[in-house]
Design a protein around this motif. Structure first.
Motif, mmCIF file in Angstrom:
data_model
loop_
_atom_site.group_PDB
_atom_site.id
_atom_site.type_symbol
_atom_site.label_atom_id
_atom_site.label_comp_id
_atom_site.label_asym_id
_atom_site.label_seq_id
_atom_site.Cartn_x
_atom_site.Cartn_y
_atom_site.Cartn_z
ATOM 1 N N LYS A 112 41.894 38.044 33.742
ATOM 2 C CA LYS A 112 40.656 38.642 34.866
ATOM 3 C C LYS A 112 40.178 36.594 34.381
ATOM 4 O O LYS A 112 40.048 35.831 33.484
ATOM 5 N N LYS A 113 39.145 36.112 35.446
ATOM 6 C CA LYS A 113 38.610 35.025 34.666
ATOM 7 C C LYS A 113 37.269 36.145 34.185
ATOM 8 O O LYS A 113 36.735 36.283 35.685
ATOM 9 N N ILE A 123 39.405 45.462 34.322
ATOM 10 C CA ILE A 123 39.303 44.483 35.453
ATOM 11 C C ILE A 123 38.412 45.377 36.570
ATOM 12 O O ILE A 123 39.037 46.686 36.917
ATOM 13 N N SER A 125 37.176 47.564 39.016
ATOM 14 C CA SER A 125 37.989 48.265 39.915
ATOM 15 C C SER A 125 37.242 49.761 40.860
ATOM 16 O O SER A 125 37.256 50.552 39.589
ATOM 17 N N TYR A 140 39.629 45.397 43.794
ATOM 18 C CA TYR A 140 39.992 45.065 42.310
ATOM 19 C C TYR A 140 38.754 44.362 42.715
ATOM 20 O O TYR A 140 38.504 43.370 43.218
ATOM 21 N N ASN A 141 38.307 43.787 41.146
ATOM 22 C CA ASN A 141 37.279 42.587 41.208
ATOM 23 C C ASN A 141 35.992 42.785 41.887
ATOM 24 O O ASN A 141 35.670 41.779 42.154
#
Length: 157
Positions: A112-113, A123, A125, A140-141
């Protein structure tokens, strides 16, 4: 499951049985025949995760009225989750997945960023599992702040 390892609407939700903050164990099968939100978060007692858990707690009655349970999963120990639940009066199950097996099965652990850098981690989610154990919503994210309000809008709750 998508090529990137993420769950999609229509997939069968991966089964799990994990230790809970209160010392019991909770399984996805405990929710058979009813809907449940399963959400994954990076770490108990951090600002974003606290905001998200408190938002779920604040909306638990309305979600329950709509026939939807809530379960939160993180890699924290049951002891830390118990402290989190007590400190912030979280009344739904918080589950411990320290080896990240369930997180990985649900596509909620990986690259992930974070602040512009690619890292490996949880992440954030959220999933809605229907009465038959099928993924009805996969996000997600997600953002910690405002997520529960958006989720309620998405689910018309």
């Amino acid at each position: 499951m998508a090529a990137n390892g993420r769950l999609e609407v229509g997939d069968t939700a991966p089964a799990f049985t994990l230790p809970a903050a209160n010392g019991s164990t909770v399984s996805l099968s405990d929710y058979a025949g009813r809907k449940v939100i399963v959400y994954f978060y990076p770490a108990a007692m951090t600002p974003g995760c606290t905001k998200q858990a408190c938002d779920f707690t604040d909306n638990l009655a309305e979600l329950g009225d709509a026939g939807i349970g809530v379960v939160g999963i993180s890699p924290d120990t049951p002891e830390k989750l118990q402290q989190f639940a007590e400190r912030d009066e979280i009344t739904f199950p918080l589950l411990s997945d320290p080896d990240k097996t369930v997180l990985s099965a649900w596509g909620a652990f990986g690259e992930k960023k974070l602040y512009g850098k690619v890292v490996t981690g949880v992440i954030r989610s959220t999933f809605l599992v229907d009465e038959n154990g099928v993924i009805a919503l996969a996000q997600y994210n997600v953002k910690a702040t405002g997520h529960v309000a958006k989720l309620r809008r998405d689910l018309s709750v």
